[in-house]
Design an enzyme around this catalytic site. Structure first.
Site, PDB file in Angstrom:
ATOM      1  N   GLU A 242      40.040  99.010 -85.611  1.00 27.42           N
ATOM      2  CA  GLU A 242      39.652  99.274 -86.996  1.00 27.42           C
ATOM      3  C   GLU A 242      38.904 100.586 -87.052  1.00 27.42           C
ATOM      4  O   GLU A 242      38.020 100.830 -86.232  1.00 27.42           O
ATOM      5  CB  GLU A 242      38.637  98.243 -87.485  1.00 27.42           C
ATOM      6  CG  GLU A 242      39.100  96.865 -87.600  1.00 27.42           C
ATOM      7  CD  GLU A 242      37.903  95.958 -87.940  1.00 27.42           C
ATOM      8  OE1 GLU A 242      36.781  96.463 -88.150  1.00 27.42           O
ATOM      9  OE2 GLU A 242      38.117  94.748 -87.970  1.00 27.42           O
TER      10      GLU A 242
ATOM     11  N   HIS B 166      34.171  87.810 -83.608  1.00 25.23           N
ATOM     12  CA  HIS B 166      35.359  86.973 -83.769  1.00 25.23           C
ATOM     13  C   HIS B 166      35.436  85.859 -82.737  1.00 25.23           C
ATOM     14  O   HIS B 166      36.374  85.812 -81.939  1.00 25.23           O
ATOM     15  CB  HIS B 166      36.629  87.831 -83.656  1.00 25.23           C
ATOM     16  CG  HIS B 166      36.758  88.925 -84.663  1.00 25.23           C
ATOM     17  ND1 HIS B 166      37.650  89.979 -84.521  1.00 25.23           N
ATOM     18  CD2 HIS B 166      36.128  89.133 -85.846  1.00 25.23           C
ATOM     19  CE1 HIS B 166      37.544  90.783 -85.575  1.00 25.23           C
ATOM     20  NE2 HIS B 166      36.631  90.312 -86.391  1.00 25.23           N
TER      21      HIS B 166
ATOM     22  N   ASN C 279      42.205  90.823 -86.903  1.00 22.61           N
ATOM     23  CA  ASN C 279      41.047  90.096 -87.431  1.00 22.61           C
ATOM     24  C   ASN C 279      41.484  88.667 -87.777  1.00 22.61           C
ATOM     25  O   ASN C 279      42.574  88.455 -88.296  1.00 22.61           O
ATOM     26  CB  ASN C 279      40.523  90.803 -88.685  1.00 22.61           C
ATOM     27  CG  ASN C 279      40.469  92.306 -88.509  1.00 22.61           C
ATOM     28  OD1 ASN C 279      41.503  92.928 -88.287  1.00 22.61           O
ATOM     29  ND2 ASN C 279      39.313  92.868 -88.574  1.00 22.61           N
TER      30      ASN C 279
HETATM   31  P1  FAD Z   1      32.776  80.023 -90.181  1.00 19.22           P
HETATM   32  O1  FAD Z   1      33.255  80.923 -91.249  1.00 19.22           O
HETATM   33  O2  FAD Z   1      31.906  80.577 -89.122  1.00 19.22           O
HETATM   34  O3  FAD Z   1      32.033  78.819 -90.906  1.00 19.22           O
HETATM   35  C1  FAD Z   1      31.325  77.828 -90.204  1.00 19.22           C
HETATM   36  C2  FAD Z   1      30.173  77.334 -91.072  1.00 19.22           C
HETATM   37  O4  FAD Z   1      29.628  76.146 -90.492  1.00 19.22           O
HETATM   38  C3  FAD Z   1      29.017  78.322 -91.181  1.00 19.22           C
HETATM   39  O5  FAD Z   1      28.692  78.509 -92.542  1.00 19.22           O
HETATM   40  C4  FAD Z   1      27.878  77.651 -90.414  1.00 19.22           C
HETATM   41  O6  FAD Z   1      26.598  77.971 -90.922  1.00 19.22           O
HETATM   42  C5  FAD Z   1      28.208  76.188 -90.569  1.00 19.22           C
HETATM   43  N1  FAD Z   1      27.690  75.325 -89.490  1.00 19.22           N
HETATM   44  C6  FAD Z   1      27.726  75.554 -88.156  1.00 19.22           C
HETATM   45  N2  FAD Z   1      27.209  74.506 -87.483  1.00 19.22           N
HETATM   46  C7  FAD Z   1      26.831  73.587 -88.410  1.00 19.22           C
HETATM   47  C8  FAD Z   1      26.226  72.309 -88.328  1.00 19.22           C
HETATM   48  N3  FAD Z   1      25.930  71.733 -87.144  1.00 19.22           N
HETATM   49  N4  FAD Z   1      25.951  71.648 -89.494  1.00 19.22           N
HETATM   50  C9  FAD Z   1      26.256  72.212 -90.690  1.00 19.22           C
HETATM   51  N5  FAD Z   1      26.839  73.432 -90.817  1.00 19.22           N
HETATM   52  C10 FAD Z   1      27.120  74.098 -89.687  1.00 19.22           C
HETATM   53  N6  FAD Z   1      37.289  88.311 -89.747  1.00 19.22           N
HETATM   54  C11 FAD Z   1      38.334  88.897 -90.373  1.00 19.22           C
HETATM   55  O7  FAD Z   1      39.433  88.341 -90.410  1.00 19.22           O
HETATM   56  N7  FAD Z   1      38.166  90.113 -90.999  1.00 19.22           N
HETATM   57  C12 FAD Z   1      36.986  90.780 -90.989  1.00 19.22           C
HETATM   58  O8  FAD Z   1      36.865  91.866 -91.600  1.00 19.22           O
HETATM   59  C13 FAD Z   1      35.891  90.204 -90.292  1.00 19.22           C
HETATM   60  N8  FAD Z   1      34.694  90.841 -90.191  1.00 19.22           N
HETATM   61  C14 FAD Z   1      33.632  90.195 -89.626  1.00 19.22           C
HETATM   62  C15 FAD Z   1      32.381  90.797 -89.633  1.00 19.22           C
HETATM   63  C16 FAD Z   1      31.270  90.120 -89.155  1.00 19.22           C
HETATM   64  C17 FAD Z   1      29.935  90.776 -89.142  1.00 19.22           C
HETATM   65  C18 FAD Z   1      31.413  88.793 -88.655  1.00 19.22           C
HETATM   66  C19 FAD Z   1      30.224  88.024 -88.146  1.00 19.22           C
HETATM   67  C20 FAD Z   1      32.658  88.193 -88.636  1.00 19.22           C
HETATM   68  C21 FAD Z   1      33.772  88.877 -89.111  1.00 19.22           C
HETATM   69  N9  FAD Z   1      35.027  88.281 -89.118  1.00 19.22           N
HETATM   70  C22 FAD Z   1      36.088  88.914 -89.712  1.00 19.22           C
HETATM   71  C23 FAD Z   1      35.258  86.944 -88.519  1.00 19.22           C
HETATM   72  C24 FAD Z   1      35.382  85.813 -89.540  1.00 19.22           C
HETATM   73  O9  FAD Z   1      34.327  85.870 -90.472  1.00 19.22           O
HETATM   74  C25 FAD Z   1      35.393  84.473 -88.800  1.00 19.22           C
HETATM   75  O10 FAD Z   1      36.501  84.472 -87.923  1.00 19.22           O
HETATM   76  C26 FAD Z   1      35.497  83.281 -89.733  1.00 19.22           C
HETATM   77  O11 FAD Z   1      34.419  83.242 -90.637  1.00 19.22           O
HETATM   78  C27 FAD Z   1      35.554  81.979 -88.964  1.00 19.22           C
HETATM   79  O12 FAD Z   1      35.882  80.947 -89.873  1.00 19.22           O
HETATM   80  P2  FAD Z   1      35.594  79.440 -89.537  1.00 19.22           P
HETATM   81  O13 FAD Z   1      36.108  78.615 -90.667  1.00 19.22           O
HETATM   82  O14 FAD Z   1      36.088  79.134 -88.177  1.00 19.22           O
HETATM   83  O15 FAD Z   1      33.994  79.301 -89.433  1.00 19.22           O
END
Ligand code: FAD
Length: 497
Positions: free
Chosen positions: A353, A438, A476
């Site tokens: 990127e 990620h 991503n």
């Molecule tokens: P998450 O989105 O991580 O959601 C999990 C949720 O569960 C969180 O809100 C957390 O607080 C909650 N949780 C955890 N444990 C518990 C518990 N025990 N009890 C209750 N709640 C809990 N991806 C892209 O595709 N494009 C991008 O541009 C991109 N940029 C990024 C930039 C940054 C700075 C970061 C940190 C990530 C980025 N990502 C990007 C990655 C992307 O955001 C993640 O891959 C994605 O959010 C993961 O989705 P998920 O549903 O697996 O979990």
């Protein structure tokens, strides 16, 4: 409330959790979502919900007293500052060999990420999710995910003329002069809003350094898309500042879920126990893996198989900067939302990127986050002595990522007569190899679960987040996480309910 019974409980409100909640609710199932982070729906004293990257305050980090910026030095000087401890939006979670950045709050990673919404090239999909029918994904579920997330693309003519993407145009010029394909990357940011930001007719967000700690305008996080639609069904309740600590079979069927309510200092103020017929683990790769590894090791969920905790990868993330010549400025005004990349995946195993450095001053730097084909995989394990879950990733395991990123940047540097920046991650340190944005894996599809995310040994328990994906998506990850969740929940609703 304690003692309550819910048909479906979803742990976490990121991509997987939001898809599950919406589709279950639409199928007539009442859903309760549990989220350890805050709701992020109320402005602070400055009138804004989120702070920006230039002035991080207590809202920036999850329970830290000092900020921990991914890019933590500038001109060799540390830039982190003291903040008051608070349940802020970005968690920089430290394991022994890596810091894993994650969003905390209703919307999960969608609150903090760059919104880059990338569908992997179809020829790479077999390596991403080997047991999944690619035709179904590309015909049905990727389109459904892109529509649900509100993915759109920058207007190329505007890109060519706006000051805020000068840095990306420099990135394009350098990529193309070295013979690399330059690609536009779709995003969930509202590009019309950004055009108005540039024209000075609306409040600035992407153009005011809003990224990492939330966007006050412009970016369509899950709060504006899947979660808004889920709430509109009237069947979805969300409890923020509640953290799930245990899930175990209940005597009368279903599962007993133990939940700590916390305050903004991170202290537990109440412990609640509810029962649920079905539980969806959507706490993110790290959150879900930590829970499952602990629950298996402590005997709460004894029938989970030995794949739980395995297959974790960092999506090959590695960062670097290049120092440009004085005649090649990247611009003092930089949109915080990246919109382009350099694709050398097939030849060199790297997709980079072109990232902003939205400092507000001219830096003469080009900055990149590379996603690479790093083959290393780590494992989570229960540490009975500390009562915590460890991850055995080692910093040296980033070397393949560095080598792959170098296939792009060594060539560009040699063509342009430029060098790497050595002042962005410490003194004389070129590579940001201590972190990932990620995290992926830990409860891999068709290994820890069946081919639709049903956990083995405990009917009614499901994994529906990034932990299903075995460590790498070639781009991503969130579009793939969303599309896989759409596929799996459709099957689960059709056959299990
Ligand atoms: P998450 O989105 O991580 O959601 C999990 C949720 O569960 C969180 O809100 C957390 O607080 C909650 N949780 C955890 N444990 C518990 C518990 N025990 N009890 C209750 N709640 C809990 N991806 C892209 O595709 N494009 C991008 O541009 C991109 N940029 C990024 C930039 C940054 C700075 C970061 C940190 C990530 C980025 N990502 C990007 C990655 C992307 O955001 C993640 O891959 C994605 O959010 C993961 O989705 P998920 O549903 O697996 O979990």
């Amino acid at each position: 409330t304690s003692g309550a019974h819910v048909p479906a409980l979803v742990i976490g409100t990121g991509y997987g959790g939001s898809v599950a909640a919406l589709r279950l609710a639409q199928a007539g199932v009442d859903v309760h979502m549990i989220e350890m982070g805050m709701a992020w729906d109320t402005p602070g004293p400055d009138g804004k919900i989120f702070c920006n990257t230039r002035e991080p305050d207590h809202r920036s980090y999850w329970l830290r007293t000092k900020s921990k910026a991914p890019l933590n030095y500038f001109l060799g000087f540390p830039i982190d500052r003291n903040i008051s401890r608070y349940t802020g939006i970005l968690d920089a979670e430290d394991f022994s060999g890596i810091t894993v950045y994650q969003g905390r709050g209703v919307g999960g990673g969608s609150l903090v990420n760059g919104g880059m919404a990338v569908t992997p090239r179809r020829e790479n999909f077999g390596a991403v999710l080997p047991s999944v029918n690619a035709a179904e994904m590309y015909d049905i579920y990727y389109p459904r995910a892109n529509a649900g997330l509100g993915v759109n693309s920058v207007d190329p003519a505007w890109f060519d003329s706006t000051a805020c993407y000068q840095y990306a145009r420099v990135g394009r010029k350098h990529a193309q002069r070295s013979g690399f394909p330059f690609v536009f990357v779709p995003d969930v940011y509202d590009w019309d809003y950004m055009k108005q930001e540039a024209a000075g007719t609306v409040t600035k967000s992407a153009l005011a350094g809003e990224i990492l700690y939330g966007n006050n305008h412009g970016k369509k996080s899950l709060q504006q898309t899947y979660i808004a639609r889920a709430k509109a069904t009237g069947r979805v309740a969300i409890s923020p500042l509640h953290k799930v600590t245990s899930v175990a079979p209940a005597a009368g069927g279903g599962y007993t879920v133990v939940i700590d309510q916390i305050n903004t200092n991170g202290d537990t103020t109440a412990t609640k126990t509810v029962t649920a017929d079905r539980v969806f683990f959507a706490a993110g790769s790290v959150g879900t893996s930590k829970l499952l590894v602990k629950l298996k090791a402590t005997g709460a969920l004894p029938n989970l198989n030995d794949e739980v905790g395995k297959g974790w990868g960092d999506n090959g993330n590695v960062m670097c900067g290049r120092a440009n010549h004085m005649w090649d400025p990247t611009g003092s005004l930089q949109s915080a939302i990246p919109c382009s990349g350099i694709d050398n995946w097939a030849a060199g195993g790297a997709f980079a990127e072109v990232a902003p450095l939205p400092t507000g001053i001219e830096t003469y730097a080009s900055f990149y986050l590379s996603i690479t084909k790093n083959p290393n995989r780590a494992q989570f394990s229960w540490n009975a002595a500390t009562g915590k879950v460890d991850l055995n990733w080692q910093t040296s395991w980033k070397q393949p990522s560095i080598d792959m990123a170098k296939t792009i940047f060594d060539k560009i540097n040699s063509k342009e007569g430029t060098i790497y920046r050595t002042d962005l991650f410490g003194t004389y340190k070129i590579w940001g190899d201590h972190l990932t944005y990620h995290p992926l894996g830990g409860a891999v599809l068709n290994k820890a679960t069946d081919n639709y995310g049903r956990l083995t040994g405990h009917p009614g328990l499901y994994v529906i987040d990034g932990s299903l994906i075995p460590g790498n998506t070639s781009v991503n990850p969130f579009v793939t996480i969303t599309a896989l969740a759409e596929r799996n929940i459709e099957k689960i609703i059709a056959t299990d309910l």
